[in-house]
Design a protein around this motif. Structure first.
Motif, PDB file in Angstrom:
ATOM      1  N   GLN A  29      33.779  49.662  29.192  1.00  0.00           N
ATOM      2  CA  GLN A  29      34.634  50.299  28.063  1.00  0.00           C
ATOM      3  C   GLN A  29      35.802  51.230  28.605  1.00  0.00           C
ATOM      4  OE1 GLN A  29      32.354  53.034  25.645  1.00  0.00           O
ATOM      5  NE2 GLN A  29      33.931  53.276  24.216  1.00  0.00           N
ATOM      6  N   LEU A  30      35.401  52.080  29.640  1.00  0.00           N
ATOM      7  CA  LEU A  30      36.374  52.755  30.093  1.00  0.00           C
ATOM      8  C   LEU A  30      37.436  52.087  31.160  1.00  0.00           C
ATOM      9  CD1 LEU A  30      34.407  55.892  31.353  1.00  0.00           C
ATOM     10  CD2 LEU A  30      36.028  55.791  29.606  1.00  0.00           C
ATOM     11  N   ALA A  31      36.794  50.793  31.489  1.00  0.00           N
ATOM     12  CA  ALA A  31      37.925  49.906  32.309  1.00  0.00           C
ATOM     13  C   ALA A  31      38.741  49.403  31.269  1.00  0.00           C
ATOM     14  CB  ALA A  31      37.014  48.941  32.912  1.00  0.00           C
ATOM     15  N   ILE A  32      38.573  49.041  30.189  1.00  0.00           N
ATOM     16  CA  ILE A  32      39.331  48.559  29.217  1.00  0.00           C
ATOM     17  C   ILE A  32      40.418  49.611  28.533  1.00  0.00           C
ATOM     18  CG2 ILE A  32      39.491  47.468  26.818  1.00  0.00           C
ATOM     19  CD1 ILE A  32      37.134  46.068  27.533  1.00  0.00           C
ATOM     20  N   TYR A  33      39.618  50.695  28.349  1.00  0.00           N
ATOM     21  CA  TYR A  33      40.727  51.951  27.870  1.00  0.00           C
ATOM     22  C   TYR A  33      41.801  52.428  28.983  1.00  0.00           C
ATOM     23  CZ  TYR A  33      37.316  53.232  24.204  1.00  0.00           C
ATOM     24  OH  TYR A  33      36.738  53.097  23.218  1.00  0.00           O
ATOM     25  N   ARG A  34      41.213  52.048  30.429  1.00  0.00           N
ATOM     26  CA  ARG A  34      42.112  52.626  31.510  1.00  0.00           C
ATOM     27  C   ARG A  34      43.335  51.611  31.488  1.00  0.00           C
ATOM     28  NH1 ARG A  34      41.224  50.074  36.774  1.00  0.00           N
ATOM     29  NH2 ARG A  34      42.466  51.240  38.328  1.00  0.00           N
ATOM     30  N   LEU A  35      42.898  50.163  31.524  1.00  0.00           N
ATOM     31  CA  LEU A  35      43.872  49.136  31.634  1.00  0.00           C
ATOM     32  C   LEU A  35      44.956  49.174  30.291  1.00  0.00           C
ATOM     33  CD1 LEU A  35      44.760  46.709  33.198  1.00  0.00           C
ATOM     34  CD2 LEU A  35      43.386  45.339  31.701  1.00  0.00           C
ATOM     35  N   ALA A  36      44.394  49.582  29.153  1.00  0.00           N
ATOM     36  CA  ALA A  36      45.293  49.610  28.129  1.00  0.00           C
ATOM     37  C   ALA A  36      45.938  50.893  28.129  1.00  0.00           C
ATOM     38  CB  ALA A  36      44.515  49.848  26.671  1.00  0.00           C
ATOM     39  N   TRP A  37      45.607  52.049  28.656  1.00  0.00           N
ATOM     40  CA  TRP A  37      46.700  53.288  28.794  1.00  0.00           C
ATOM     41  C   TRP A  37      47.634  52.816  29.760  1.00  0.00           C
ATOM     42  CZ3 TRP A  37      47.743  57.231  25.830  1.00  0.00           C
ATOM     43  CH2 TRP A  37      48.592  58.215  26.534  1.00  0.00           C
ATOM     44  N   ALA A  38      47.260  52.139  30.881  1.00  0.00           N
ATOM     45  CA  ALA A  38      48.042  52.077  32.181  1.00  0.00           C
ATOM     46  C   ALA A  38      49.262  51.117  31.717  1.00  0.00           C
ATOM     47  CB  ALA A  38      47.701  51.608  33.223  1.00  0.00           C
ATOM     48  N   GLU A  39      48.761  49.965  30.929  1.00  0.00           N
ATOM     49  CA  GLU A  39      49.790  48.786  30.629  1.00  0.00           C
ATOM     50  C   GLU A  39      50.761  49.461  29.575  1.00  0.00           C
ATOM     51  OE1 GLU A  39      48.079  45.159  29.942  1.00  0.00           O
ATOM     52  OE2 GLU A  39      47.549  44.927  32.163  1.00  0.00           O
ATOM     53  N   GLN A  40      50.137  50.088  28.659  1.00  0.00           N
ATOM     54  CA  GLN A  40      51.102  50.571  27.652  1.00  0.00           C
ATOM     55  C   GLN A  40      52.011  51.675  28.060  1.00  0.00           C
ATOM     56  OE1 GLN A  40      48.583  52.613  24.776  1.00  0.00           O
ATOM     57  NE2 GLN A  40      48.356  50.838  23.604  1.00  0.00           N
ATOM     58  N   ARG A  41      51.804  52.373  29.291  1.00  0.00           N
ATOM     59  CA  ARG A  41      52.690  53.470  29.548  1.00  0.00           C
ATOM     60  C   ARG A  41      53.681  52.667  30.979  1.00  0.00           C
ATOM     61  NH1 ARG A  41      50.663  54.824  25.879  1.00  0.00           N
ATOM     62  NH2 ARG A  41      50.349  56.914  24.924  1.00  0.00           N
ATOM     63  N   GLY A  42      53.364  51.487  31.389  1.00  0.00           N
ATOM     64  CA  GLY A  42      53.898  51.158  32.604  1.00  0.00           C
ATOM     65  C   GLY A  42      53.229  51.466  33.796  1.00  0.00           C
ATOM     66  N   LEU A  43      52.233  51.966  33.847  1.00  0.00           N
ATOM     67  CA  LEU A  43      51.623  52.753  35.061  1.00  0.00           C
ATOM     68  C   LEU A  43      50.930  51.732  35.983  1.00  0.00           C
ATOM     69  CD1 LEU A  43      50.254  55.961  33.228  1.00  0.00           C
ATOM     70  CD2 LEU A  43      52.132  55.813  34.436  1.00  0.00           C
ATOM     71  N   ASP A  44      50.714  51.975  37.150  1.00  0.00           N
ATOM     72  CA  ASP A  44      49.604  51.425  37.868  1.00  0.00           C
ATOM     73  C   ASP A  44      48.086  51.889  37.394  1.00  0.00           C
ATOM     74  OD1 ASP A  44      47.902  50.573  39.768  1.00  0.00           O
ATOM     75  OD2 ASP A  44      49.119  51.260  41.866  1.00  0.00           O
ATOM     76  N   PRO A  45      47.216  50.963  37.147  1.00  0.00           N
ATOM     77  CA  PRO A  45      46.073  51.493  36.767  1.00  0.00           C
ATOM     78  C   PRO A  45      45.319  52.393  37.504  1.00  0.00           C
ATOM     79  CG  PRO A  45      46.539  48.896  36.307  1.00  0.00           C
ATOM     80  CD  PRO A  45      47.468  49.462  37.166  1.00  0.00           C
ATOM     81  N   ALA A  46      45.649  52.263  38.831  1.00  0.00           N
ATOM     82  CA  ALA A  46      45.098  53.235  39.862  1.00  0.00           C
ATOM     83  C   ALA A  46      45.259  54.652  39.755  1.00  0.00           C
ATOM     84  CB  ALA A  46      45.596  52.732  41.253  1.00  0.00           C
TER      85      ALA A  46
END
Length: 148
Positions: free
Chosen positions: A99-116
């Motif tokens: 669940q957190l992995a999906i949230y993390r990826l969504a937040w990163a991609e929405q903001r143009g961030l590296d998921p790391a």
């Protein structure tokens, strides 16, 4: 519980959270119990922090599936990144880190961030415990898991 947290952060929900599918809180049986949970939240490390976002909506396409959801809260981690947080009111540490992995990826991609640059945490409010994850799977791993 979520509505109380939103109000604590100065945001009001447009809908009663129990009107939305999956948003009722099973296991919270009384107003005094809800009050105790909210007080536990206020005492937590997040009670005095200011989130960057609360109930942040997202839509993410993974392995041919559209995933739509809301991230309970996102905080600046103080080191140039972010922490996505999901409040848990259950009495067991049983949440799935995917669940957190999906949230993390969504937040990163929405903001143009590296998921790391994004970590995740479950806050088990009833237990007074925060479980953090800094090694969540990325897009490729999630797509592999969802394709099975």
């Amino acid at each position: 519980f979520h509505a109380l947290v939103e109000a604590h952060y100065g945001q009001q929900a447009l809908l009663d959270p129990t009107d939305l599918p999956g948003q009722g809180h099973l296991g919270i049986d009384s107003d005094p119990e809800l009050d105790e949970l909210f007080e536990a939240f206020v005492r937590s490390e997040y009670g005095n922090r200011t989130p960057v976002a609360i109930e942040a909506p997202f839509a993410l396409r993974l392995a041919g599936r559209q995933i739509i959801g809301r991230i309970d809260a996102v905080f600046d981690d103080g080191a140039g990144g972010f922490e996505v947080v999901d409040w848990k009111t259950n009495a067991e540490r049983s949440a799935d880190p995917l669940q957190l992995a999906i949230y993390r990826l969504a937040w990163a991609e929405q903001r143009g961030l590296d998921p790391a640059a994004v970590t995740g945490a479950f806050v088990y409010v009833r237990l007074g415990d925060t479980v953090r994850f800094d090694d969540l799977p990325g897009r490729a791993e999630l797509e592999t898991l969802l394709s099975r």
